[in-house]
Enzyme design. Structure first.
Site, PDB file in Angstrom:
ATOM      1  N   PHE B  17     -56.024  15.134 -30.882  1.00 30.24           N
ATOM      2  CA  PHE B  17     -55.676  16.331 -31.654  1.00 30.24           C
ATOM      3  C   PHE B  17     -54.954  17.329 -30.745  1.00 30.24           C
ATOM      4  CE2 PHE B  17     -56.923  19.950 -34.576  1.00 30.24           C
ATOM      5  CZ  PHE B  17     -56.210  19.464 -35.655  1.00 30.24           C
ATOM      6  N   LYS B 131     -46.545   5.797 -25.786  1.00 26.82           N
ATOM      7  CA  LYS B 131     -45.563   4.788 -25.390  1.00 26.82           C
ATOM      8  C   LYS B 131     -46.217   3.479 -24.941  1.00 26.82           C
ATOM      9  CE  LYS B 131     -43.500   7.784 -22.476  1.00 26.82           C
ATOM     10  NZ  LYS B 131     -43.843   9.136 -22.917  1.00 26.82           N
ATOM     11  N   GLU B 155     -42.010   5.304 -34.098  1.00 24.92           N
ATOM     12  CA  GLU B 155     -40.812   6.145 -34.137  1.00 24.92           C
ATOM     13  C   GLU B 155     -40.855   7.302 -33.157  1.00 24.92           C
ATOM     14  OE1 GLU B 155     -37.619   6.264 -34.499  1.00 24.92           O
ATOM     15  OE2 GLU B 155     -37.607   5.812 -36.644  1.00 24.92           O
ATOM     16  N   VAL B 158     -39.784   7.311 -28.663  1.00 21.74           N
ATOM     17  CA  VAL B 158     -38.535   7.238 -27.891  1.00 21.74           C
ATOM     18  C   VAL B 158     -37.781   8.573 -27.890  1.00 21.74           C
ATOM     19  CG1 VAL B 158     -36.327   6.055 -27.597  1.00 21.74           C
ATOM     20  CG2 VAL B 158     -38.359   4.750 -28.191  1.00 21.74           C
ATOM     21  N   GLY B 212     -42.823  24.158 -18.996  1.00 24.09           N
ATOM     22  CA  GLY B 212     -43.728  23.193 -19.623  1.00 24.09           C
ATOM     23  C   GLY B 212     -43.047  21.890 -19.994  1.00 24.09           C
ATOM     24  N   GLU B 215     -44.076  16.150 -17.500  1.00 28.66           N
ATOM     25  CA  GLU B 215     -45.310  15.417 -17.781  1.00 28.66           C
ATOM     26  C   GLU B 215     -46.308  15.745 -16.663  1.00 28.66           C
ATOM     27  OE1 GLU B 215     -45.634  12.262 -19.917  1.00 28.66           O
ATOM     28  OE2 GLU B 215     -43.685  12.459 -20.871  1.00 28.66           O
ATOM     29  N   ASP B 226     -40.603   7.447 -17.348  1.00 29.21           N
ATOM     30  CA  ASP B 226     -40.621   7.766 -18.779  1.00 29.21           C
ATOM     31  C   ASP B 226     -39.459   7.067 -19.492  1.00 29.21           C
ATOM     32  OD1 ASP B 226     -41.365   9.589 -21.141  1.00 29.21           O
ATOM     33  OD2 ASP B 226     -39.288  10.185 -20.766  1.00 29.21           O
ATOM     34  N   LYS B 230     -39.521   3.972 -22.343  1.00 31.22           N
ATOM     35  CA  LYS B 230     -38.815   4.093 -23.620  1.00 31.22           C
ATOM     36  C   LYS B 230     -37.805   2.954 -23.806  1.00 31.22           C
ATOM     37  CE  LYS B 230     -39.402   9.099 -23.965  1.00 31.22           C
ATOM     38  NZ  LYS B 230     -38.821  10.417 -23.630  1.00 31.22           N
ATOM     39  N   GLY B 327     -40.922  18.337 -28.496  1.00 31.23           N
ATOM     40  CA  GLY B 327     -41.318  19.427 -29.374  1.00 31.23           C
ATOM     41  C   GLY B 327     -42.461  19.003 -30.279  1.00 31.23           C
TER      42      GLY B 327
END
Lengths: 348, 348
Positions: B17, B131, B155, B158, B212, B215, B226, B230, B327
């Site tokens: 959460f 991922k 979805e 990536v 921010g 990672e 990363d 992906k 985001g």
């Protein structure tokens, strides 16, 4: 993707047999097995009707290799001849989908518009490659199609095969589209890039002409009429409007000078013919005009005959789709894209 | 889009959460009526399970306003408490879809990987925002999902919410994807742009951190891990491969100096961390590395935290999709996109 097994066989009637129809036949011919296996798309082309070469018809399907051979020649058809004009083919054939690609006049939409009406009246789906129907009479045709539970799809009309409408309908489903800005005419985009390299407007126009990029009516491209019609289609389909072409402000690139182009470049900008739609309090503002875009604007980087649209969305912000805006196979794919949408059954 | 009326109600169990779950709840809360009316998507969130705040469960659905209030606070849950850990919730709840968003370790994929297995074993669809599962164990999980007729969708992994997989599956249906090149990591893209403005690598890293963007493990971004993960996901899903991370060559941006950046700029180029996949004779070449791209390359213009992928296709040539790569609401939309795909029923 189809929900029925075995898949329903779609019977296609082609109206017009120019470059787009040939691109479509080429794809269908090369990918028939793949389309059946992977996407459960089963079809026959039952009719091809033209003004100058006659009409071919066979209710259980014409051979794709015959069609490809006909595509290579320009002579009248010789096999499976039928004494039908386009409208009779649409009304009397057993086609379930009419692919409308007849040479049409953009200002009246004819004969494409009459073809669409005839198709819906006889309960047939329409996939149009002509801009006229959706630019000039979308609401009327949409209502006719809905009455009969028919699809009315126009993917190939805006960015040739780059899939605008299926992108919004499926990949961006759930987003509200707040507006868009795009480069919708590859010919002017090509010309502006040539002018950046130092040649005059007149020479750039001749160069575009010699490459076969210009529409028969040259003003359609350079006067912004082509982009205006495409913008009307986007407004009508994506924003549920009933725009007339006159509702869209239009200015072409005919007044741009070499000096304008070079001055902008020195300031880190590029002139582009930009088409934009903005939704404000349910009012739509639609405009086509040349704009000097800073290099930092993604649209300033769309080069040559490429097209692009940036969609403003409520959930994702700006999302940009860039791809081809012309070409025989590319536009043929735009038609196939609609056929595959009909095959999924989500629209009907 | 659903084929059943009234639409089937999807029962969602959230694992984790954090910011993505909150973005999803915000969208679901604001768009509930719209999603039902326009897309026939009907749902309840029946469970939310976390490591530190406990588990909430109500088989007929938790209120979205309660969930939004919980999202604002960081305190343990107080309503509809159930003494279940994540795996027990997955196995014992009446959820039909598990949305997997647990904090997980990229190198092992855990605990996300175990969550996916538990879901498929008990016949539940999985939408993963992690991922690990698709990067490390796609073939195994795909097989498990197929055995039970379950969806396994990724979805959001990536390009956050920019819809890569649904774009290929629906909007580009019928095309063969021959390869791709992309900017898949927004943080390094932001840093490289900052360095172009004249600051050092070290300062750009600090600036990204203060915003921010980084990672928890900084090397995940700047070391290219990363982007590598992906790229593995893209290879596994779009090209049906079983790549390990080790099969993908990887070089980050840690060795790029201010001089490199400025020298490239003077030559009309921009350094970008480019991830590429090329299919050659059914062999896949996969690589992440910094490249100095000429300004004419559309990827050189993808700025800030935007991401982009250029797909090479057999019918349309190059098609580029550009959009957000991070985001809360954006990634929440990536999850919603998969839920809507499940709702169409085409995958199951």
């Amino acid at each position: 993707m189809s929900n029925s097994f075995p898949p329903k066989k779609h019977l296609i009637g082609l109206v017009g047999f120019g470059t787009v129809a040939r691109g479509l036949c080429q794809i269908l011919s090369e990918k028939r097995a793949y389309l059946l296996k992977e996407l459960h798309f089963d079809f026959e082309i039952v009719a091809v009707t033209t003004r100058s070469r006659g009409t071919m018809y066979h209710p259980s399907g014409l051979s794709l290799s015959t069609l490809m051979a006909c595509a290579e020649s320009k002579t009248p058809f010789t096999e499976h001849l039928k004494a039908w004009n386009s409208e009779t083919m649409i009304r009397k054939s057993n086609a379930t989908i009419i692919v409308e690609l007849a040479d049409s006049i953009l200002t009246t939409g004819e004969p494409a518009l009459s073809h669409c009406r005839a198709a819906f009246e006889t309960g047939k789906h329409v996939v149009s490659g002509n801009k006229g129907p959706a630019a000039l009479a979308y609401s009327e045709l949409r209502a006719l199609a809905d009455q009969k539970g028919c699809a009315f799809l126009n993917e190939a009309t805006v960015l040739s095969g780059t899939p605008v409408f299926s992108f919004i309908r499926t990949a961006l489903a759930g987003n509200k589209i707040l507006g868009l800005r795009g480069i919708l005419n590859g010919t002017t985009n090509y010309m502006l890039r040539e002018m950046e390299a130092g040649i005059s407007y007149k020479l750039a126009l001749e160069k575009a002409d010699s490459q076969g990029f210009l529409e028969a009516d040259k003003m359609a491209d350079v006067g912004g009429f082509d982009a205006q019609a495409k913008l009307a289609i986007l407004a009508n389909i994506l924003f549920n409007q009933s725009l007339n072409l006159d509702d869209i402000k239009r200015k072409g690139i005919t007044e741009l000078s070499e000096l304008d182009i070079q001055t902008a470049l020195r300031e880190g900008k590029r002139w582009k013919l930009v088409a934009s739609l903005t939704l404000k309090k349910n009012q739509i503002l639609a405009e086509v005009k040349p704009e000097a875009l800073p290099f930092s604007d993604p649209l300033s980087q769309v080069s040559g005959t490429l097209n692009a649209i940036t969609f403003s969305t409520d959930l994702l912000g700006d999302v940009t789709l860039t791809g081809p805006g012309a070409g025989s196979v590319e536009t043929g794919y735009g038609i196939l894209s609609d056929l595959l949408t009909i095959n999924t059954g989500v629209l009907t």
